[in-house]
Design an enzyme around this catalytic site. Sequence first.
Site, short mmCIF file in Angstrom:
data_model
loop_
_atom_site.label_atom_id
_atom_site.label_comp_id
_atom_site.label_asym_id
_atom_site.label_seq_id
_atom_site.Cartn_x
_atom_site.Cartn_y
_atom_site.Cartn_z
N SER A 25 3.18 46.59 -34.32
CA SER A 25 1.92 47.24 -34.39
C SER A 25 1.38 46.70 -35.28
CB SER A 25 1.94 48.63 -34.40
OG SER A 25 2.75 49.01 -35.55
N HIS B 138 -6.81 46.18 -33.46
CA HIS B 138 -5.63 46.97 -33.37
C HIS B 138 -4.88 46.30 -32.28
CE1 HIS B 138 -3.51 49.80 -30.88
NE2 HIS B 138 -2.82 50.21 -31.90
#
Length: 307
Positions: free
Chosen positions: A97, A111
């Site tokens: 992530s 993101h």
Amino acid sequence: MRLKMEDFIRTKQREIVAALEEVDGKKFLVDAWERPDHGGGGISCVLQEGNVFEKAGVNISVVYGKLPRAAVLNMRANHKNLSPGVDSLDFFAAGLSMVLHPYNPMAPTVHLNYRYFETMNPGGTTQSWWFGGGTDLTPSYLFDEDAIHFHTTIKEACDRHDKDYYPKFKKWCDEYFQNKHRGEARGVGGIFFDDLDDKEPEQLLSFVQDCLNSFLPSYIPIIERRKNMPYTPAEKEWQQLRRGRYVEFNLVHDRGTQFGLNTPSARVESILVSLPLTAGWKYMHSPAPGSREERLLEVLRKPAEWV
């Protein structure tokens, strides 16, 4: 599959961190951690107060053990094959992530998250498995060419595996990353998917690998174009307000945040590394009619098709 996914995300973390250090000129802090008494751990690579990035986190985690009921119930939003009556569930999860928050308000936040998940029966056999993830772009000031480039690069990766993936996952992204209490999207989207088990595991691993491999080509040209652009104090203030909306989504609506915080021995610092270093809120703020700020809000209230 577990070992293949773990090896891949470890390799990509090193590649992405090296590329971002070249952009920024400063080094990431590398923080290896473990889950005491629960199984697994991860590596959090974090850059704060760099030259380009005010805050950047590129994290991997490979964890296993038992999920408590609170985490199982949180997953049931999209994992209906999981029994709601269980008190705990054996699981394995591996993922990468990342969130990047640049200083310059002309440069967008980005993101990314790609993960592999398994749940196990009491005897140790696999109960279910799936891939999930996606990536999305969150500008404070919208440059159409940036959104087009970002979406085009992602679509090319999707199309190599299934022509239906991009339109399906783009729509899912637009619907998921919504600040429902504000009536607006978090950003200009990208792709998002969960419960992906519609093909053989090796095929889906290849798809996830292509998606993750497309990140640097999708974002590096954008940050290079925008990182040194001039901006005013008023434009910096608008970025702070948009970051406030980012915080609202992550803490109020994001299932990943809720799942992480409900996992035993949660690595809270790694989970919340997605939050910007600074953000702002103003009472009843409204942008000037006809301004670039107002145009961004118009797009966020009605997601656009970029390719």
